[in-house]
Design a protein around this motif. Structure first.
Motif, PDB file in Angstrom:
ATOM      1  N   LEU A 116      -0.182  13.297 -12.053  1.00  0.00           N
ATOM      2  CA  LEU A 116      -0.872  13.728 -11.075  1.00  0.00           C
ATOM      3  C   LEU A 116      -0.268  14.930  -9.961  1.00  0.00           C
ATOM      4  N   GLN A 117       0.942  14.923 -10.234  1.00  0.00           N
ATOM      5  CA  GLN A 117       1.924  16.232  -9.611  1.00  0.00           C
ATOM      6  C   GLN A 117       1.274  17.440 -10.572  1.00  0.00           C
ATOM      7  N   PHE A 118       1.186  17.275 -11.589  1.00  0.00           N
ATOM      8  CA  PHE A 118       0.755  18.363 -12.590  1.00  0.00           C
ATOM      9  C   PHE A 118      -0.566  18.940 -12.382  1.00  0.00           C
ATOM     10  N   LEU A 119      -1.368  17.786 -12.146  1.00  0.00           N
ATOM     11  CA  LEU A 119      -2.845  18.251 -11.818  1.00  0.00           C
ATOM     12  C   LEU A 119      -2.866  18.823 -10.479  1.00  0.00           C
ATOM     13  N   PHE A 120      -2.138  18.264  -9.482  1.00  0.00           N
ATOM     14  CA  PHE A 120      -2.290  18.871  -8.101  1.00  0.00           C
ATOM     15  C   PHE A 120      -1.813  20.297  -8.161  1.00  0.00           C
ATOM     16  N   ARG A 121      -0.734  20.625  -8.591  1.00  0.00           N
ATOM     17  CA  ARG A 121      -0.379  21.884  -8.988  1.00  0.00           C
ATOM     18  C   ARG A 121      -1.148  23.053  -9.591  1.00  0.00           C
ATOM     19  N   CYS A 122      -2.080  22.472 -10.530  1.00  0.00           N
ATOM     20  CA  CYS A 122      -3.043  23.463 -10.968  1.00  0.00           C
ATOM     21  C   CYS A 122      -4.108  23.760 -10.187  1.00  0.00           C
ATOM     22  N   LEU A 123      -4.114  22.949  -9.007  1.00  0.00           N
ATOM     23  CA  LEU A 123      -5.447  23.553  -8.015  1.00  0.00           C
ATOM     24  C   LEU A 123      -5.211  24.964  -7.378  1.00  0.00           C
ATOM     25  N   PRO A 124      -6.380  25.380  -6.843  1.00  0.00           N
ATOM     26  CA  PRO A 124      -5.975  26.773  -5.985  1.00  0.00           C
ATOM     27  C   PRO A 124      -5.473  26.161  -4.742  1.00  0.00           C
ATOM     28  N   PRO A 125      -4.332  26.819  -4.389  1.00  0.00           N
ATOM     29  CA  PRO A 125      -3.643  26.344  -3.030  1.00  0.00           C
ATOM     30  C   PRO A 125      -4.571  26.244  -1.857  1.00  0.00           C
TER      31      PRO A 125
ATOM     32  N   HIS B  94       0.955  -1.191  -0.084  1.00  0.00           N
ATOM     33  CA  HIS B  94       0.083  -0.033   0.021  1.00  0.00           C
ATOM     34  C   HIS B  94       0.941   1.244  -0.034  1.00  0.00           C
ATOM     35  N   PHE B  95       1.883   1.239   0.886  1.00  0.00           N
ATOM     36  CA  PHE B  95       2.844   2.408   1.089  1.00  0.00           C
ATOM     37  C   PHE B  95       3.494   2.730  -0.315  1.00  0.00           C
ATOM     38  N   ILE B  96       3.979   1.425  -1.105  1.00  0.00           N
ATOM     39  CA  ILE B  96       4.744   1.580  -2.430  1.00  0.00           C
ATOM     40  C   ILE B  96       3.785   2.116  -3.395  1.00  0.00           C
ATOM     41  N   PHE B  97       2.432   1.690  -3.172  1.00  0.00           N
ATOM     42  CA  PHE B  97       1.524   2.166  -4.481  1.00  0.00           C
ATOM     43  C   PHE B  97       1.208   3.939  -4.004  1.00  0.00           C
ATOM     44  N   LEU B  98       1.063   4.248  -2.917  1.00  0.00           N
ATOM     45  CA  LEU B  98       0.947   5.688  -2.863  1.00  0.00           C
ATOM     46  C   LEU B  98       2.482   6.358  -3.083  1.00  0.00           C
ATOM     47  N   LYS B  99       3.438   5.975  -2.884  1.00  0.00           N
ATOM     48  CA  LYS B  99       4.481   6.557  -3.153  1.00  0.00           C
ATOM     49  C   LYS B  99       4.792   6.595  -4.663  1.00  0.00           C
ATOM     50  N   LYS B 100       4.147   5.676  -5.489  1.00  0.00           N
ATOM     51  CA  LYS B 100       4.136   5.609  -6.814  1.00  0.00           C
ATOM     52  C   LYS B 100       3.274   7.006  -7.300  1.00  0.00           C
ATOM     53  N   LEU B 101       2.135   6.865  -6.828  1.00  0.00           N
ATOM     54  CA  LEU B 101       1.178   7.845  -6.939  1.00  0.00           C
ATOM     55  C   LEU B 101       1.484   9.316  -6.774  1.00  0.00           C
ATOM     56  N   PHE B 102       2.297   9.509  -5.594  1.00  0.00           N
ATOM     57  CA  PHE B 102       2.703  10.808  -5.134  1.00  0.00           C
ATOM     58  C   PHE B 102       3.842  11.177  -6.173  1.00  0.00           C
ATOM     59  N   ASN B 103       4.433  10.279  -6.673  1.00  0.00           N
ATOM     60  CA  ASN B 103       5.679  10.623  -7.621  1.00  0.00           C
ATOM     61  C   ASN B 103       5.216  10.711  -9.014  1.00  0.00           C
ATOM     62  N   SER B 104       3.823  10.521  -9.396  1.00  0.00           N
ATOM     63  CA  SER B 104       3.513  10.462 -10.781  1.00  0.00           C
ATOM     64  C   SER B 104       3.360  11.869 -11.384  1.00  0.00           C
ATOM     65  N   PRO B 105       4.039  12.125 -12.394  1.00  0.00           N
ATOM     66  CA  PRO B 105       4.330  13.410 -12.960  1.00  0.00           C
ATOM     67  C   PRO B 105       2.912  13.999 -13.377  1.00  0.00           C
TER      68      PRO B 105
END
Ligand SMILES: [Mn+2]
Length: 270
Positions: A156-165, A143-154
């Protein structure tokens, strides 16, 4: 002297008196700066750190800490920040705010004749972890490895960075608060030499002839100084919000663990 600290979890919604916490951390760095050549922060200094595409006003909260790091750098002290599993989303912003060198991967350095393996410690596992742990633990690790992969996904990172802070931070800080409260309710003490992932990893490295004198980790929020058969030592740093522990390497290459106790009583209770 070279100093090592980790896991301040600045800004945590689960830590009361956030300003006093940050102040105590600054005082601790100030104390270290008296004889420090380098200061290594081994991850999770922030409970949640995300750099959005639009300006995030809430980062102002960390200005005193960032200013202190700039001040240390100005004094000629090398300041290093490793990303942890709570603050990996930096894309140049943290480096320009603090003047620190940012490390996103484990690093081996040689100082004062000793080799030191440095990393936050999340996701650090012995190669044969699947054979070592029972099913329940394997599931947790997966589960932890899955989350780590998710958090490192470019993506998802791009989408999250688009959010209003304000939205992104609400998600991030409440997720981090949940994990902090979970930890407080179910603390995970040292698992022993045969089970603690970081110790097993270090032992394996020694067996593979990747010798280091010191393996230094954060992440676990426990304090450990364990000598291995090979003579290496495994150090887990504790934290800088509850235990206020840190390690110090002197110019003879001796590493010692310490507790930060401020001289004045103005910041206790954090
Ligand atoms: Mn961590």
């Amino acid at each position: 002297m070279i100093y090592f600290l980790s896991d301040a979890h600045l800004g945590s919604w689960a830590i009361e008196r956030g300003y006093a916490h940050q102040k105590k951390l600054i005082d601790m760095l100030e104390e270290m700066s008296k004889d420090a050549v380098s200061i290594y922060m081994l991850g999770d200094m922030f409970d949640f750190w995300m750099e959005y595409f639009v300006h995030d006003k809430s980062k102002r909260e960390y200005h005193p800490f960032c200013k202190e790091l700039r001040k240390l750098a100005k004094k000629g002290i090398h300041v290093h920040i490793f990303t942890g599993n709570h603050d990996l989303w930096t894309f140049g912003g943290l480096a320009s705010l603090t003047g620190a060198e940012i490390h996103t991967d484990p690093t081996t350095i040689t100082r004062y004749g000793k080799t030191l393996y440095l990393c936050h410690g999340d996701g650090v596992l012995p190669l044969k972890w699947k054979d070592i742990y029972p099913r329940r633990v394997r599931k947790q690790i997966e589960h932890f490895i899955f989350l780590k992969k998710l958090f490192n996904s470019p993506t998802l990172q791009f989408l999250f960075r688009c959010l209003p802070p304000a939205w992104g931070n609400k998600i991030g800080y409440s997720w981090a608060k949940r994990s902090r409260l979970k930890e407080l309710a179910n603390p995970c003490p040292y698992k022993g030499e045969k089970k603690e992932e970081l110790v097993l990893f270090a032992k394996e490295q020694e067996k593979m002839n990747n010798h280091r004198d010191y393996y230094i980790f954060g992440h676990r929020h426990i304090e450990l100084d364990l000598k291995l058969e090979s003579g290496s030592r495994v150090i887990i740093l504790g934290d800088t919000f509850r235990q206020w522990t840190y390690a110090k390497l002197d110019h003879h290459g001796n590493l010692t663990m310490h507790n930060y106790e401020p001289e004045t009583g103005t910041t206790e209770g954090v």
